[in-house]
Design a protein around this motif. Structure first.
Motif, PDB file in Angstrom:
ATOM      1  N   GLU A  89       0.853  -1.192   0.000  1.00 29.76           N
ATOM      2  CA  GLU A  89       0.000   0.000   0.000  1.00 29.76           C
ATOM      3  C   GLU A  89       0.888   1.241   0.000  1.00 29.76           C
ATOM      4  O   GLU A  89       1.941   1.256   0.627  1.00 29.76           O
ATOM      5  CB  GLU A  89      -0.911   0.038   1.234  1.00 29.76           C
ATOM      6  N   GLY A  90       0.411   2.288  -0.695  1.00 33.96           N
ATOM      7  CA  GLY A  90       1.147   3.542  -0.720  1.00 33.96           C
ATOM      8  C   GLY A  90       2.265   3.544  -1.740  1.00 33.96           C
ATOM      9  O   GLY A  90       2.368   2.660  -2.598  1.00 33.96           O
ATOM     10  N   SER A  91       3.125   4.553  -1.627  1.00 32.95           N
ATOM     11  CA  SER A  91       4.231   4.715  -2.570  1.00 32.95           C
ATOM     12  C   SER A  91       5.379   5.433  -1.885  1.00 32.95           C
ATOM     13  O   SER A  91       5.175   6.251  -0.980  1.00 32.95           O
ATOM     14  CB  SER A  91       3.769   5.513  -3.795  1.00 32.95           C
ATOM     15  N   PHE A  92       6.600   5.125  -2.334  1.00 32.71           N
ATOM     16  CA  PHE A  92       7.785   5.790  -1.807  1.00 32.71           C
ATOM     17  C   PHE A  92       8.043   7.130  -2.492  1.00 32.71           C
ATOM     18  O   PHE A  92       9.065   7.769  -2.247  1.00 32.71           O
ATOM     19  CB  PHE A  92       9.010   4.895  -1.950  1.00 32.71           C
ATOM     20  N   SER A  93       7.116   7.537  -3.344  1.00 33.90           N
ATOM     21  CA  SER A  93       7.182   8.846  -3.980  1.00 33.90           C
ATOM     22  C   SER A  93       5.828   9.522  -3.802  1.00 33.90           C
ATOM     23  O   SER A  93       4.804   8.990  -4.242  1.00 33.90           O
ATOM     24  CB  SER A  93       7.530   8.712  -5.469  1.00 33.90           C
ATOM     25  N   LYS A  94       5.827  10.681  -3.147  1.00 28.41           N
ATOM     26  CA  LYS A  94       4.579  11.367  -2.832  1.00 28.41           C
ATOM     27  C   LYS A  94       4.748  12.860  -3.055  1.00 28.41           C
ATOM     28  O   LYS A  94       5.804  13.422  -2.745  1.00 28.41           O
ATOM     29  CB  LYS A  94       4.203  11.096  -1.371  1.00 28.41           C
ATOM     30  N   ALA A  95       3.685  13.502  -3.596  1.00 25.82           N
ATOM     31  CA  ALA A  95       3.749  14.930  -3.876  1.00 25.82           C
ATOM     32  C   ALA A  95       2.542  15.644  -3.276  1.00 25.82           C
ATOM     33  O   ALA A  95       1.440  15.080  -3.215  1.00 25.82           O
ATOM     34  CB  ALA A  95       3.817  15.179  -5.381  1.00 25.82           C
ATOM     35  N   TRP A  96       2.782  16.864  -2.807  1.00 21.20           N
ATOM     36  CA  TRP A  96       1.718  17.737  -2.314  1.00 21.20           C
ATOM     37  C   TRP A  96       1.875  19.098  -2.993  1.00 21.20           C
ATOM     38  O   TRP A  96       2.995  19.589  -3.157  1.00 21.20           O
ATOM     39  CB  TRP A  96       1.795  17.923  -0.807  1.00 21.20           C
ATOM     40  N   PRO A  97       0.769  19.727  -3.380  1.00 22.54           N
ATOM     41  CA  PRO A  97       0.888  21.032  -4.064  1.00 22.54           C
ATOM     42  C   PRO A  97       1.396  22.143  -3.158  1.00 22.54           C
ATOM     43  O   PRO A  97       2.160  23.012  -3.595  1.00 22.54           O
ATOM     44  CB  PRO A  97      -0.541  21.313  -4.545  1.00 22.54           C
ATOM     45  N   SER A  98       0.984  22.141  -1.879  1.00 22.69           N
ATOM     46  CA  SER A  98       1.411  23.214  -0.978  1.00 22.69           C
ATOM     47  C   SER A  98       1.228  22.784   0.471  1.00 22.69           C
ATOM     48  O   SER A  98       0.524  21.809   0.768  1.00 22.69           O
ATOM     49  CB  SER A  98       0.614  24.495  -1.236  1.00 22.69           C
ATOM     50  N   LEU A  99       1.863  23.534   1.366  1.00 19.13           N
ATOM     51  CA  LEU A  99       1.723  23.292   2.803  1.00 19.13           C
ATOM     52  C   LEU A  99       1.810  24.637   3.510  1.00 19.13           C
ATOM     53  O   LEU A  99       2.818  25.338   3.429  1.00 19.13           O
ATOM     54  CB  LEU A  99       2.823  22.362   3.299  1.00 19.13           C
ATOM     55  N   ALA A 100       0.729  24.987   4.218  1.00 19.99           N
ATOM     56  CA  ALA A 100       0.641  26.285   4.872  1.00 19.99           C
ATOM     57  C   ALA A 100       1.519  26.330   6.118  1.00 19.99           C
ATOM     58  O   ALA A 100       1.884  25.284   6.674  1.00 19.99           O
ATOM     59  CB  ALA A 100      -0.814  26.573   5.238  1.00 19.99           C
ATOM     60  N   PRO A 101       1.862  27.521   6.597  1.00 21.71           N
ATOM     61  CA  PRO A 101       2.646  27.636   7.830  1.00 21.71           C
ATOM     62  C   PRO A 101       1.901  27.030   9.016  1.00 21.71           C
ATOM     63  O   PRO A 101       0.703  27.246   9.186  1.00 21.71           O
ATOM     64  CB  PRO A 101       2.824  29.144   8.019  1.00 21.71           C
ATOM     65  N   GLY A 102       2.613  26.252   9.825  1.00 15.25           N
ATOM     66  CA  GLY A 102       2.017  25.608  10.988  1.00 15.25           C
ATOM     67  C   GLY A 102       1.244  24.340  10.672  1.00 15.25           C
ATOM     68  O   GLY A 102       0.744  23.682  11.585  1.00 15.25           O
ATOM     69  N   ALA A 103       1.141  23.971   9.404  1.00 16.74           N
ATOM     70  CA  ALA A 103       0.393  22.775   9.012  1.00 16.74           C
ATOM     71  C   ALA A 103       1.330  21.578   8.869  1.00 16.74           C
ATOM     72  O   ALA A 103       2.558  21.715   8.865  1.00 16.74           O
ATOM     73  CB  ALA A 103      -0.342  23.020   7.703  1.00 16.74           C
ATOM     74  N   SER A 104       0.728  20.416   8.749  1.00 18.36           N
ATOM     75  CA  SER A 104       1.505  19.191   8.574  1.00 18.36           C
ATOM     76  C   SER A 104       0.725  18.207   7.711  1.00 18.36           C
ATOM     77  O   SER A 104      -0.513  18.276   7.632  1.00 18.36           O
ATOM     78  CB  SER A 104       1.831  18.539   9.926  1.00 18.36           C
ATOM     79  N   VAL A 105       1.444  17.315   7.072  1.00 24.07           N
ATOM     80  CA  VAL A 105       0.837  16.258   6.264  1.00 24.07           C
ATOM     81  C   VAL A 105       1.558  14.951   6.570  1.00 24.07           C
ATOM     82  O   VAL A 105       2.728  14.944   6.964  1.00 24.07           O
ATOM     83  CB  VAL A 105       0.904  16.557   4.750  1.00 24.07           C
ATOM     84  N   THR A 106       0.852  13.849   6.391  1.00 22.59           N
ATOM     85  CA  THR A 106       1.439  12.529   6.616  1.00 22.59           C
ATOM     86  C   THR A 106       1.077  11.602   5.470  1.00 22.59           C
ATOM     87  O   THR A 106       0.067  11.790   4.790  1.00 22.59           O
ATOM     88  CB  THR A 106       0.944  11.914   7.940  1.00 22.59           C
ATOM     89  N   THR A 107       1.904  10.615   5.290  1.00 18.11           N
ATOM     90  CA  THR A 107       1.625   9.550   4.335  1.00 18.11           C
ATOM     91  C   THR A 107       2.277   8.272   4.853  1.00 18.11           C
ATOM     92  O   THR A 107       3.267   8.334   5.592  1.00 18.11           O
ATOM     93  CB  THR A 107       2.160   9.897   2.929  1.00 18.11           C
TER      94      THR A 107
END
Length: 202
Positions: A89-107
């Motif tokens: 499941e998932g991928s070792f290559s991941k892209a996000w268009p943007s990330l706001a200050p103080g925010a976080s993302v996980t995969t």
């Protein structure tokens, strides 16, 4: 001399950690002060016991501790070759268009560890563009060592050995009861339990 070095080394280590932490905080504060994005990437193994031919979950977390928005985020991890790890499941290559200050993302990525042994990984890489538009790269904290254990060794290490204890108890009982049963049988045949009466000659 040796005792002096031993007493100094913990202080030196503590000072190094303090300097590194101060440097990191200063860098983050500087990024926030000039309204630039400052991203931190972490990679962790979420599976408590990594076993051969069993699933292993990797979690990637990206934090923007700077004062500006980051764009064009691209995460790449080349530490897990297909010969040893099969992606489920998932991928070792991941892209996000943007990330706001103080925010976080996980995969997360779920893989099948195909072979037992100690595996050395390299840091994952994250590229992004801060407000200035110049591509910046960061990596996960450090190299990591992943130990993949075979199922037999794991079971031997964690098993309660109930079967072994039962076999030991049975063997112990036979050792004690066996001679006792032989004694009882022989006593019955020889009437050893009857009192011996000696008759006096008259």
């Amino acid at each position: 001399m040796l005792s002096a070095l031993r007493s100094v080394s913990p202080l030196v280590a503590a000072a190094a950690v303090l300097v590194a932490g101060t440097s990191f905080v200063a860098s983050a504060a500087a990024a926030a002060a000039r309204d630039d994005a400052f991203l931190i990437l972490s990679r962790s193994v979420e599976t408590s016991n990594v076993l051969e031919n069993h699933n292993m979950t990797l979690l990637y977390s990206v934090f923007n501790v700077g004062g500006g928005e980051a764009t064009d985020l691209v995460l790449v991890d080349k530490s897990f070759p297909p010969k040893r790890f099969t992606v489920l499941e998932g991928s070792f290559s991941k892209a996000w268009p943007s990330l706001a200050p103080g925010a976080s993302v996980t995969t997360s990525v779920v893989v099948d560890a195909r072979r037992a042994g100690t595996f050395y990984t390299h840091p994952a890489t994250l590229s992004y563009k801060p407000v200035a538009g110049v591509e910046t790269k960061t990596t996960s904290a450090s190299d990591a060592t992943i130990s993949v254990e075979d199922v037999y060794t794991f079971n031997k290490r964690t098993d309660m050995h109930v079967t072994d204890w039962i076999a030991f108890a049975v063997a112990s009982a036979l050792t004690i009861l066996g001679p006792y049963m032989v004694y009882v049988t022989s006593a019955r045949k020889l009437n050893l339990s009857d009192p011996v009466v000696i008759k006096k000659k008259q």
